[in-house]
Design a protein around this motif. Structure first.
Motif, PDB file in Angstrom:
ATOM      1  N   SER A  61       0.837  -1.206   0.000  1.00 57.56           N
ATOM      2  CA  SER A  61       0.000   0.000   0.000  1.00 57.56           C
ATOM      3  C   SER A  61       0.871   1.254   0.000  1.00 57.56           C
ATOM      4  O   SER A  61       0.571   2.223  -0.707  1.00 57.56           O
ATOM      5  CB  SER A  61      -0.921   0.024   1.230  1.00 57.56           C
ATOM      6  OG  SER A  61      -1.950  -0.925   1.138  1.00 57.56           O
ATOM      7  N   LYS A  62       1.935   1.240   0.775  1.00 59.68           N
ATOM      8  CA  LYS A  62       2.821   2.404   0.842  1.00 59.68           C
ATOM      9  C   LYS A  62       3.438   2.715  -0.520  1.00 59.68           C
ATOM     10  O   LYS A  62       3.620   3.878  -0.874  1.00 59.68           O
ATOM     11  CB  LYS A  62       3.935   2.174   1.872  1.00 59.68           C
ATOM     12  CG  LYS A  62       3.472   2.270   3.303  1.00 59.68           C
ATOM     13  CD  LYS A  62       4.522   1.862   4.310  1.00 59.68           C
ATOM     14  CE  LYS A  62       5.822   2.567   4.158  1.00 59.68           C
ATOM     15  NZ  LYS A  62       6.802   2.241   5.208  1.00 59.68           N
ATOM     16  N   ILE A  65       1.712   5.196  -2.988  1.00 56.89           N
ATOM     17  CA  ILE A  65       1.802   6.639  -2.785  1.00 56.89           C
ATOM     18  C   ILE A  65       2.862   7.209  -3.726  1.00 56.89           C
ATOM     19  O   ILE A  65       3.945   6.647  -3.876  1.00 56.89           O
ATOM     20  CB  ILE A  65       2.153   6.953  -1.312  1.00 56.89           C
ATOM     21  CG1 ILE A  65       1.115   6.341  -0.355  1.00 56.89           C
ATOM     22  CG2 ILE A  65       2.291   8.460  -1.084  1.00 56.89           C
ATOM     23  CD1 ILE A  65      -0.300   6.793  -0.554  1.00 56.89           C
ATOM     24  N   ARG A  69       5.463  12.069  -2.161  1.00 59.52           N
ATOM     25  CA  ARG A  69       4.932  11.944  -0.801  1.00 59.52           C
ATOM     26  C   ARG A  69       5.353  10.633  -0.138  1.00 59.52           C
ATOM     27  O   ARG A  69       4.936  10.347   0.979  1.00 59.52           O
ATOM     28  CB  ARG A  69       3.411  12.022  -0.809  1.00 59.52           C
ATOM     29  CG  ARG A  69       2.865  13.394  -1.156  1.00 59.52           C
ATOM     30  CD  ARG A  69       1.382  13.468  -0.873  1.00 59.52           C
ATOM     31  NE  ARG A  69       0.880  14.798  -1.085  1.00 59.52           N
ATOM     32  CZ  ARG A  69       0.134  15.164  -2.133  1.00 59.52           C
ATOM     33  NH1 ARG A  69      -0.202  14.281  -3.060  1.00 59.52           N
ATOM     34  NH2 ARG A  69      -0.296  16.405  -2.233  1.00 59.52           N
ATOM     35  N   ARG A  70       6.154   9.853  -0.785  1.00 61.14           N
ATOM     36  CA  ARG A  70       6.494   8.511  -0.308  1.00 61.14           C
ATOM     37  C   ARG A  70       7.114   8.531   1.086  1.00 61.14           C
ATOM     38  O   ARG A  70       6.898   7.616   1.872  1.00 61.14           O
ATOM     39  CB  ARG A  70       7.413   7.833  -1.315  1.00 61.14           C
ATOM     40  CG  ARG A  70       7.810   6.427  -1.026  1.00 61.14           C
ATOM     41  CD  ARG A  70       6.886   5.320  -1.514  1.00 61.14           C
ATOM     42  NE  ARG A  70       6.236   5.418  -2.764  1.00 61.14           N
ATOM     43  CZ  ARG A  70       6.651   4.879  -3.908  1.00 61.14           C
ATOM     44  NH1 ARG A  70       7.791   4.249  -3.973  1.00 61.14           N
ATOM     45  NH2 ARG A  70       5.923   4.996  -4.997  1.00 61.14           N
ATOM     46  N   SER A  73       4.450   8.031   3.481  1.00 58.57           N
ATOM     47  CA  SER A  73       3.440   7.066   3.043  1.00 58.57           C
ATOM     48  C   SER A  73       2.881   6.229   4.195  1.00 58.57           C
ATOM     49  O   SER A  73       1.691   5.893   4.195  1.00 58.57           O
ATOM     50  CB  SER A  73       4.006   6.158   1.956  1.00 58.57           C
ATOM     51  OG  SER A  73       5.119   5.422   2.432  1.00 58.57           O
ATOM     52  N   MET A  76       0.210   8.198   5.901  1.00 57.17           N
ATOM     53  CA  MET A  76      -0.963   8.316   5.042  1.00 57.17           C
ATOM     54  C   MET A  76      -1.753   7.013   5.008  1.00 57.17           C
ATOM     55  O   MET A  76      -2.982   7.028   5.134  1.00 57.17           O
ATOM     56  CB  MET A  76      -0.536   8.737   3.637  1.00 57.17           C
ATOM     57  CG  MET A  76       0.114  10.115   3.626  1.00 57.17           C
ATOM     58  SD  MET A  76       0.773  10.556   2.016  1.00 57.17           S
ATOM     59  CE  MET A  76      -0.746  10.973   1.193  1.00 57.17           C
ATOM     60  N   ILE A  77      -1.061   5.899   4.868  1.00 53.69           N
ATOM     61  CA  ILE A  77      -1.768   4.616   4.809  1.00 53.69           C
ATOM     62  C   ILE A  77      -2.455   4.324   6.145  1.00 53.69           C
ATOM     63  O   ILE A  77      -3.577   3.810   6.170  1.00 53.69           O
ATOM     64  CB  ILE A  77      -0.819   3.471   4.387  1.00 53.69           C
ATOM     65  CG1 ILE A  77      -0.241   3.740   2.990  1.00 53.69           C
ATOM     66  CG2 ILE A  77      -1.534   2.123   4.435  1.00 53.69           C
ATOM     67  CD1 ILE A  77      -1.272   3.909   1.888  1.00 53.69           C
ATOM     68  N   GLY A 161      -2.797  15.500   0.473  1.00 60.03           N
ATOM     69  CA  GLY A 161      -2.448  14.094   0.272  1.00 60.03           C
ATOM     70  C   GLY A 161      -3.624  13.155   0.111  1.00 60.03           C
ATOM     71  O   GLY A 161      -3.449  12.013  -0.301  1.00 60.03           O
ATOM     72  N   GLU A 164      -3.987  10.995  -2.964  1.00 57.10           N
ATOM     73  CA  GLU A 164      -3.389   9.656  -3.074  1.00 57.10           C
ATOM     74  C   GLU A 164      -4.436   8.570  -2.784  1.00 57.10           C
ATOM     75  O   GLU A 164      -4.397   7.491  -3.372  1.00 57.10           O
ATOM     76  CB  GLU A 164      -2.205   9.516  -2.118  1.00 57.10           C
ATOM     77  CG  GLU A 164      -1.087  10.515  -2.339  1.00 57.10           C
ATOM     78  CD  GLU A 164      -0.251  10.251  -3.580  1.00 57.10           C
ATOM     79  OE1 GLU A 164      -0.396   9.186  -4.207  1.00 57.10           O
ATOM     80  OE2 GLU A 164       0.576  11.126  -3.910  1.00 57.10           O
ATOM     81  N   ASN A 168      -5.811   5.803  -5.734  1.00 60.25           N
ATOM     82  CA  ASN A 168      -5.557   4.374  -5.490  1.00 60.25           C
ATOM     83  C   ASN A 168      -6.660   3.712  -4.677  1.00 60.25           C
ATOM     84  O   ASN A 168      -6.426   2.705  -4.014  1.00 60.25           O
ATOM     85  CB  ASN A 168      -4.224   4.231  -4.744  1.00 60.25           C
ATOM     86  CG  ASN A 168      -3.073   4.826  -5.503  1.00 60.25           C
ATOM     87  OD1 ASN A 168      -2.668   4.299  -6.520  1.00 60.25           O
ATOM     88  ND2 ASN A 168      -2.547   5.952  -5.023  1.00 60.25           N
ATOM     89  N   LEU A 172      -6.209   0.260  -2.487  1.00 58.93           N
ATOM     90  CA  LEU A 172      -6.027   0.453  -1.047  1.00 58.93           C
ATOM     91  C   LEU A 172      -7.129  -0.237  -0.247  1.00 58.93           C
ATOM     92  O   LEU A 172      -6.870  -0.849   0.785  1.00 58.93           O
ATOM     93  CB  LEU A 172      -5.967   1.946  -0.703  1.00 58.93           C
ATOM     94  CG  LEU A 172      -4.697   2.671  -1.130  1.00 58.93           C
ATOM     95  CD1 LEU A 172      -4.869   4.182  -1.008  1.00 58.93           C
ATOM     96  CD2 LEU A 172      -3.499   2.184  -0.309  1.00 58.93           C
TER      97      LEU A 172
END
Length: 192
Positions: A61-62, A65, A69-70, A73, A76-77, A161, A164, A168, A172
């Motif tokens: 999932s990461k 991103i 923005r990784r 990530s 965010m996840i 963000g 993202e 996805n 996700l």
């Protein structure tokens, strides 16, 4: 995982709820600071974070991103997965999301005197805007991600963000659906 998932994965007792939430607010040694039940919850929180961060599905999932923005990530996840938990809450709990969050807020209010200052300061807003249940709406996820962009001291590009998530969304959601049952089983194993 973010706030909602950690609270869900607690054993439901007030001490466990508090401890599982405090894992995001306390660092370092916690011995002689909290009750044994709260300490156990904090340790469960930390184990869940380690399991999550090293899990192949979470890592996959990461990688969804964008490169710009990784670096953030994982954060965010965590938030995106809370969105899917809130959205599909009835798949995982027989208690309604509203009843669950109301109970959490009551436990936090009843124990406000032992909460770290940062949690005490956000608690009124958390309750007033029902942050935990609001995660089912992408507008709340947008606010959460944007809020994180301001709280991180170093330069970041988290603001906006939520795009993202939109880019996805299906993958996700599929990742979360595969990962979360494994996380539930893991948390039951390590918390017993």
């Amino acid at each position: 995982m973010n706030y909602l998932a950690h609270l869900f994965l607690s054993n439901g007792t007030p001490n466990s709820l508090i401890g599982n939430l405090l894992g995001d607010f306390v660092k370092g040694s916690i011995e002689n600071v909290y009750s044994p039940g709260i300490i156990k919850g904090i340790y469960l929180h930390r184990k869940i974070d380690i399991f999550t961060d090293s899990h192949p599905i979470f890592r996959s999932s990461k990688r969804l991103i964008g490169l710009n923005r990784r670096r953030f990530s994982g954060i965010m996840i965590d938030v995106f997965y809370d969105h899917f938990l809130a959205k599909h809450w009835s798949n995982y709990s027989s208690i309604s999301l509203g009843n669950f969050t109301n109970r959490v807020y009551q436990v936090l209010q009843d124990n406000k005197n032992i909460l770290p200052e940062r949690l005490k300061s956000i608690l009124p807003d958390m309750i007033a805007h029902d942050w935990l249940a609001s995660y089912k709406d992408t507008s709340a996820i947008n606010r959460a991600i944007n809020g994180l962009s301001y709280r991180i001291k170093r330069k970041n590009n988290l603001f906006g963000g939520v795009e993202e998530l939109f880019l996805n969304y299906q993958q996700l959601q599929a990742d979360f659906s595969m990962f979360f049952p494994e996380l539930i089983n893991y948390s039951l194993t390590v918390s017993s």
